[in-house]
Design a protein around this motif. Sequence first.
Motif, PDB file in Angstrom:
ATOM      1  N   LEU A  38       0.833  -1.209   0.000  1.00 59.30           N
ATOM      2  CA  LEU A  38       0.000   0.000   0.000  1.00 59.30           C
ATOM      3  C   LEU A  38       0.864   1.253   0.000  1.00 59.30           C
ATOM      4  O   LEU A  38       0.559   2.238  -0.675  1.00 59.30           O
ATOM      5  CB  LEU A  38      -0.932  -0.001   1.223  1.00 59.30           C
ATOM      6  N   GLY A  39       1.959   1.209   0.752  1.00 62.38           N
ATOM      7  CA  GLY A  39       2.858   2.364   0.776  1.00 62.38           C
ATOM      8  C   GLY A  39       3.504   2.604  -0.559  1.00 62.38           C
ATOM      9  O   GLY A  39       3.647   3.729  -1.014  1.00 62.38           O
ATOM     10  N   PHE A  40       3.884   1.513  -1.277  1.00 58.94           N
ATOM     11  CA  PHE A  40       4.493   1.639  -2.592  1.00 58.94           C
ATOM     12  C   PHE A  40       3.502   2.206  -3.591  1.00 58.94           C
ATOM     13  O   PHE A  40       3.809   3.085  -4.391  1.00 58.94           O
ATOM     14  CB  PHE A  40       4.994   0.269  -3.064  1.00 58.94           C
ATOM     15  N   THR A  41       2.249   1.727  -3.514  1.00 55.11           N
ATOM     16  CA  THR A  41       1.202   2.218  -4.418  1.00 55.11           C
ATOM     17  C   THR A  41       0.938   3.692  -4.192  1.00 55.11           C
ATOM     18  O   THR A  41       0.776   4.475  -5.124  1.00 55.11           O
ATOM     19  CB  THR A  41      -0.084   1.408  -4.224  1.00 55.11           C
ATOM     20  N   GLY A  42       0.917   4.105  -2.919  1.00 59.51           N
ATOM     21  CA  GLY A  42       0.688   5.511  -2.618  1.00 59.51           C
ATOM     22  C   GLY A  42       1.814   6.388  -3.114  1.00 59.51           C
ATOM     23  O   GLY A  42       1.606   7.503  -3.581  1.00 59.51           O
ATOM     24  N   ALA A  43       3.055   5.840  -3.058  1.00 56.11           N
ATOM     25  CA  ALA A  43       4.197   6.621  -3.533  1.00 56.11           C
ATOM     26  C   ALA A  43       4.164   6.795  -5.032  1.00 56.11           C
ATOM     27  O   ALA A  43       4.636   7.788  -5.573  1.00 56.11           O
ATOM     28  CB  ALA A  43       5.504   5.935  -3.119  1.00 56.11           C
ATOM     29  N   GLN A  44       3.561   5.789  -5.730  1.00 53.78           N
ATOM     30  CA  GLN A  44       3.518   5.847  -7.182  1.00 53.78           C
ATOM     31  C   GLN A  44       2.371   6.698  -7.706  1.00 53.78           C
ATOM     32  O   GLN A  44       2.320   7.025  -8.881  1.00 53.78           O
ATOM     33  CB  GLN A  44       3.403   4.424  -7.756  1.00 53.78           C
ATOM     34  N   ALA A  45       1.378   6.992  -6.841  1.00 53.36           N
ATOM     35  CA  ALA A  45       0.212   7.755  -7.292  1.00 53.36           C
ATOM     36  C   ALA A  45       0.645   9.148  -7.743  1.00 53.36           C
ATOM     37  O   ALA A  45       1.476   9.795  -7.103  1.00 53.36           O
ATOM     38  CB  ALA A  45      -0.818   7.859  -6.171  1.00 53.36           C
ATOM     39  N   GLN A  46       0.063   9.599  -8.835  1.00 56.68           N
ATOM     40  CA  GLN A  46       0.433  10.898  -9.373  1.00 56.68           C
ATOM     41  C   GLN A  46      -0.226  12.027  -8.591  1.00 56.68           C
ATOM     42  O   GLN A  46      -1.346  11.884  -8.092  1.00 56.68           O
ATOM     43  CB  GLN A  46       0.028  10.994 -10.846  1.00 56.68           C
ATOM     44  N   GLU A  47       0.476  13.112  -8.501  1.00 51.28           N
ATOM     45  CA  GLU A  47      -0.070  14.280  -7.823  1.00 51.28           C
ATOM     46  C   GLU A  47      -1.176  14.898  -8.673  1.00 51.28           C
ATOM     47  O   GLU A  47      -1.046  15.038  -9.881  1.00 51.28           O
ATOM     48  CB  GLU A  47       1.042  15.301  -7.611  1.00 51.28           C
ATOM     49  N   VAL A  48      -2.264  15.258  -8.025  1.00 49.96           N
ATOM     50  CA  VAL A  48      -3.390  15.871  -8.725  1.00 49.96           C
ATOM     51  C   VAL A  48      -3.022  17.310  -9.075  1.00 49.96           C
ATOM     52  O   VAL A  48      -2.556  18.069  -8.222  1.00 49.96           O
ATOM     53  CB  VAL A  48      -4.666  15.837  -7.859  1.00 49.96           C
ATOM     54  N   LYS A  49      -3.221  17.666 -10.338  1.00 47.26           N
ATOM     55  CA  LYS A  49      -2.903  19.013 -10.802  1.00 47.26           C
ATOM     56  C   LYS A  49      -4.174  19.837 -10.926  1.00 47.26           C
ATOM     57  O   LYS A  49      -5.208  19.323 -11.355  1.00 47.26           O
ATOM     58  CB  LYS A  49      -2.177  18.970 -12.150  1.00 47.26           C
ATOM     59  N   GLN A  50      -4.078  21.095 -10.546  1.00 43.31           N
ATOM     60  CA  GLN A  50      -5.218  22.009 -10.625  1.00 43.31           C
ATOM     61  C   GLN A  50      -5.011  22.985 -11.783  1.00 43.31           C
ATOM     62  O   GLN A  50      -3.905  23.490 -11.984  1.00 43.31           O
ATOM     63  CB  GLN A  50      -5.379  22.771  -9.304  1.00 43.31           C
ATOM     64  N   PHE A  51      -6.107  23.241 -12.498  1.00 46.51           N
ATOM     65  CA  PHE A  51      -6.027  24.109 -13.676  1.00 46.51           C
ATOM     66  C   PHE A  51      -7.229  25.048 -13.717  1.00 46.51           C
ATOM     67  O   PHE A  51      -8.381  24.612 -13.568  1.00 46.51           O
ATOM     68  CB  PHE A  51      -6.012  23.290 -14.969  1.00 46.51           C
ATOM     69  N   SER A  52      -6.953  26.319 -13.917  1.00 42.90           N
ATOM     70  CA  SER A  52      -7.998  27.247 -14.341  1.00 42.90           C
ATOM     71  C   SER A  52      -8.068  27.190 -15.862  1.00 42.90           C
ATOM     72  O   SER A  52      -7.262  26.509 -16.500  1.00 42.90           O
ATOM     73  CB  SER A  52      -7.678  28.664 -13.873  1.00 42.90           C
ATOM     74  N   LEU A  53      -9.027  27.896 -16.441  1.00 43.03           N
ATOM     75  CA  LEU A  53      -9.124  27.894 -17.899  1.00 43.03           C
ATOM     76  C   LEU A  53      -7.868  28.480 -18.519  1.00 43.03           C
ATOM     77  O   LEU A  53      -7.311  27.903 -19.470  1.00 43.03           O
ATOM     78  CB  LEU A  53     -10.361  28.685 -18.346  1.00 43.03           C
ATOM     79  N   GLN A  54      -7.392  29.596 -18.001  1.00 45.46           N
ATOM     80  CA  GLN A  54      -6.199  30.223 -18.565  1.00 45.46           C
ATOM     81  C   GLN A  54      -4.975  29.331 -18.387  1.00 45.46           C
ATOM     82  O   GLN A  54      -4.127  29.227 -19.281  1.00 45.46           O
ATOM     83  CB  GLN A  54      -5.962  31.590 -17.911  1.00 45.46           C
ATOM     84  N   GLN A  55      -4.879  28.677 -17.235  1.00 45.83           N
ATOM     85  CA  GLN A  55      -3.768  27.765 -16.998  1.00 45.83           C
ATOM     86  C   GLN A  55      -3.818  26.573 -17.960  1.00 45.83           C
ATOM     87  O   GLN A  55      -2.782  26.087 -18.419  1.00 45.83           O
ATOM     88  CB  GLN A  55      -3.774  27.286 -15.554  1.00 45.83           C
ATOM     89  N   SER A  56      -5.019  26.113 -18.250  1.00 41.80           N
ATOM     90  CA  SER A  56      -5.183  25.004 -19.200  1.00 41.80           C
ATOM     91  C   SER A  56      -4.714  25.419 -20.590  1.00 41.80           C
ATOM     92  O   SER A  56      -4.033  24.655 -21.288  1.00 41.80           O
ATOM     93  CB  SER A  56      -6.651  24.566 -19.249  1.00 41.80           C
ATOM     94  N   ILE A  57      -5.075  26.637 -20.994  1.00 40.73           N
ATOM     95  CA  ILE A  57      -4.647  27.137 -22.304  1.00 40.73           C
ATOM     96  C   ILE A  57      -3.130  27.301 -22.336  1.00 40.73           C
ATOM     97  O   ILE A  57      -2.464  26.899 -23.301  1.00 40.73           O
ATOM     98  CB  ILE A  57      -5.348  28.467 -22.623  1.00 40.73           C
ATOM     99  N   ASP A  58      -2.570  27.861 -21.265  1.00 41.03           N
ATOM    100  CA  ASP A  58      -1.108  28.061 -21.210  1.00 41.03           C
ATOM    101  C   ASP A  58      -0.379  26.717 -21.264  1.00 41.03           C
ATOM    102  O   ASP A  58       0.664  26.594 -21.929  1.00 41.03           O
ATOM    103  CB  ASP A  58      -0.733  28.814 -19.934  1.00 41.03           C
ATOM    104  N   TYR A  59      -0.908  25.728 -20.560  1.00 42.26           N
ATOM    105  CA  TYR A  59      -0.277  24.403 -20.573  1.00 42.26           C
ATOM    106  C   TYR A  59      -0.331  23.808 -21.979  1.00 42.26           C
ATOM    107  O   TYR A  59       0.653  23.223 -22.451  1.00 42.26           O
ATOM    108  CB  TYR A  59      -0.991  23.479 -19.582  1.00 42.26           C
ATOM    109  N   ALA A  60      -1.467  23.965 -22.637  1.00 41.42           N
ATOM    110  CA  ALA A  60      -1.609  23.431 -23.996  1.00 41.42           C
ATOM    111  C   ALA A  60      -0.641  24.106 -24.952  1.00 41.42           C
ATOM    112  O   ALA A  60      -0.056  23.455 -25.828  1.00 41.42           O
ATOM    113  CB  ALA A  60      -3.050  23.605 -24.478  1.00 41.42           C
ATOM    114  N   LEU A  61      -0.438  25.417 -24.777  1.00 48.49           N
ATOM    115  CA  LEU A  61       0.468  26.150 -25.660  1.00 48.49           C
ATOM    116  C   LEU A  61       1.926  25.751 -25.436  1.00 48.49           C
ATOM    117  O   LEU A  61       2.786  26.047 -26.266  1.00 48.49           O
ATOM    118  CB  LEU A  61       0.308  27.658 -25.445  1.00 48.49           C
ATOM    119  N   GLN A  62       2.186  25.072 -24.338  1.00 40.59           N
ATOM    120  CA  GLN A  62       3.544  24.608 -24.063  1.00 40.59           C
ATOM    121  C   GLN A  62       3.752  23.145 -24.422  1.00 40.59           C
ATOM    122  O   GLN A  62       4.901  22.709 -24.604  1.00 40.59           O
ATOM    123  CB  GLN A  62       3.868  24.802 -22.568  1.00 40.59           C
ATOM    124  N   ASN A  63       2.644  22.387 -24.538  1.00 41.28           N
ATOM    125  CA  ASN A  63       2.791  20.931 -24.636  1.00 41.28           C
ATOM    126  C   ASN A  63       2.104  20.281 -25.828  1.00 41.28           C
ATOM    127  O   ASN A  63       2.350  19.097 -26.078  1.00 41.28           O
ATOM    128  CB  ASN A  63       2.262  20.278 -23.349  1.00 41.28           C
TER     129      ASN A  63
END
Length: 448
Positions: free
Chosen positions: A15-40
């Motif tokens: 369980l500890g290994f699984t928790g360590a592997q879990a990805q961090e949840v990312k938060q996005f506003s609309l503008q942040q989503s657009i900025d991320y898309a323009l970079q990726n």
Amino acid sequence: MKKRLTLIVAAFMLLGFTGAQAQEVKQFSLQQSIDYALQNRANLKAAQNDEKIAKAKVGEIRAMGLPQLDASLDVGNNFVPQKGFLPAEFFGGKKGEFTPVTFSPGYTGTATINGRQLLFDGSYLIGLKAANTYTELSRKTTAQTEIDIAEQVSKAYYGVLVNRERMELLNQNLTRLDTLLRQTRTMFENGVAEQLDVDRLRVSYNNLQVEQQKAERLMQLAESLLKFQMGLPQDQPIILTDKLNEVEVDVAKTDAKSFDYSKRIEYSILETQRDLATLDLRNNNSGYLPKLYLNARYGYNAANNEFGELTKTNNWLEYGYIGGQLQLPIFDGLRKHYLGQQAKLKVENTKYGFETLRQSIDLQLEQATTELTNSLDVLKAQQENLALAEDIARVSKIKYQEGVGSNLEVITAETDLRQAQTNYYAAIYDALIAKVNLEKAQGTLITK
């Protein structure tokens, strides 16, 4: 006991290994989503690479006007020497006869440095301007890709917001209907209600559960679409920070007669294409001008029948040359004439393109404004219908619990309420999409 303890420890480690592997949840506003898309976004990166290629093309064309230098070394064995013919009488033979003579030595060598400098070429000068203009076109094409990405991300983001709100409302409906079902079942057990009342509510409850499951799958699909438009991995958990009730949607009237068409990237791209067509015409006309080059050569020649003697420095004879070359075009079968006709027609077509694009932009502005106006009218009506449906459902439930209403009336009111909710959120989504379309038509979706 030891085996059981070992299993428990192993389980905790897993369980500890699984928790360590879990990805961090990312938060996005609309503008942040657009900025991320323009970079990726991969297609935007490809467009940016095309822009870099265009810049490198300028350097390639500029290099044609810089000095060109090359060196060569040629050493060979004339194992079958080429022969010439001399009159036989030179060697005591008969007049009218010829004797084959070899002039080539067994081994020859040449070491040369060649230089060439362009002094004048009308096509080269115009080519430099065209290359810079092409770089500008590539930059504007990248900007157009950015606008398209912002549009796609905005629509996908709003789709997730609407589905999220609808999911919350469905959960509330399911909780309310579950409570009503349990109350009706209690009433049936006390002899106040009929089995038919319980069955009707049970059918309605089952249908709502299926609708909730479908909404959950659509919610996952909407999030997957947003991640795709952002260039985000599908296994990356995200949270949207914008709230649906915080999004401002209004109609900004735009007068097509006073609209600045240069705000639209398509218009700017067409201007650059017009410049390229004009430069192409000038380049064709410059083909009638002469070309002037400065040439220079410097090197050594050597020849000997023995290869060893060829390598000695005193056998190499120095030579050098410097001069100019003038090329005058005289007649090419009217090729440049017909190329010029094509170039003139291309320039004329760009003028027609401006007229067509202006009419298209005017239509898009009118259409987007009308769509948003209609969507807001529908949204206002659906919002009122939702309020009425909620009130009807509330009163129907009270009447049924007081014994002055029927179970069928309650179910009908609940069904009408869910339909009103569906219509309301569909109207919200249509208004948001119309808002994005109007911003794109006005050229304000991305402002830099």
